[in-house]
Motif scaffolding. Sequence first.
Motif, short mmCIF file in Angstrom:
data_model
loop_
_atom_site.label_atom_id
_atom_site.label_comp_id
_atom_site.label_asym_id
_atom_site.label_seq_id
_atom_site.Cartn_x
_atom_site.Cartn_y
_atom_site.Cartn_z
N TYR A 1 0.85 -1.19 0.00
CA TYR A 1 0.00 0.00 0.00
C TYR A 1 0.88 1.23 0.00
N ARG A 2 0.25 2.36 -0.23
CA ARG A 2 0.97 3.62 -0.21
C ARG A 2 0.33 4.51 0.86
N SER A 36 -2.91 -5.51 -1.21
CA SER A 36 -3.56 -5.12 0.04
C SER A 36 -5.03 -4.82 -0.21
N HIS A 38 -8.32 -2.92 2.22
CA HIS A 38 -8.58 -2.17 3.45
C HIS A 38 -9.29 -3.01 4.50
N MET A 51 -5.68 -1.96 7.18
CA MET A 51 -4.85 -0.78 6.95
C MET A 51 -5.70 0.47 7.14
N HIS A 55 -5.09 5.33 3.52
CA HIS A 55 -3.96 4.88 2.72
C HIS A 55 -4.48 4.22 1.45
N GLY A 57 -4.62 1.31 -1.04
CA GLY A 57 -4.38 -0.13 -1.16
C GLY A 57 -4.11 -0.53 -2.60
N TRP A 58 -3.50 -1.69 -2.77
CA TRP A 58 -3.21 -2.23 -4.10
C TRP A 58 -4.13 -3.42 -4.31
N HIS A 59 -5.33 -3.14 -4.77
CA HIS A 59 -6.34 -4.19 -4.89
C HIS A 59 -7.15 -4.09 -6.18
N ASN A 66 -6.89 2.45 -7.71
CA ASN A 66 -6.47 2.30 -6.32
C ASN A 66 -6.50 3.64 -5.59
#
Length: 186
Positions: A1-2, A36, A38, A51, A55, A57-59, A66
């Motif tokens: 995630y970022r 990721s 949430h 998370m 942030h 997420g990479w989903h 995202n």
Amino acid sequence: YRESYYEREVRLFVNHWDVCLSSESCIKILNNRKLSAHFLIDSDGTIFQTMNANHIGWHAGGRRWNDKSLGVEINNPYYTKYQDKKNPRPIVRNAKVHGRNMSEHLDFYPVQIEALKRLWKVIHIAYKIPLQTPTNADGSEVGTIYKKAINLTYRGYIHHYNLTTGKIDCGGLDLTKLIHQIKKPQ
């Protein structure tokens, strides 16, 4: 995630199924694949927040999506060979995604659906995501790519398959019906 420390504009809430036997195994797989979500909803309806919802997420598959979305992985082993004999899941039959018939697969437990609706209500309030899902002119749910979601001109709740033809999750889950249940006065 970022990490993101500004209040971001969330336009989409993307529903996924994890094709795992539990949320515990799902988080391990997500971590190993550097993906990721949430939230996770386990088979007993427990909602885990994995998370900070602010942030990124990479989903959802693409950075643009995202950046503007939240995601949930709903526990569902999917394949009927994983049916729990002591606590059987419903079976989805005759579902279509991207114009193709899906094979029979495991559905979500009713307790998971109730948890999902509770989560949607909270997200609706916190992020002002409208309680809507892509529908056709006749009111039926869009069972394929939804261009307005892809282009981020839509705000609402979608399935992962509404973003890409490479995904079928959550085929057979009628978002339109669930959204109407949430909106119905008690």
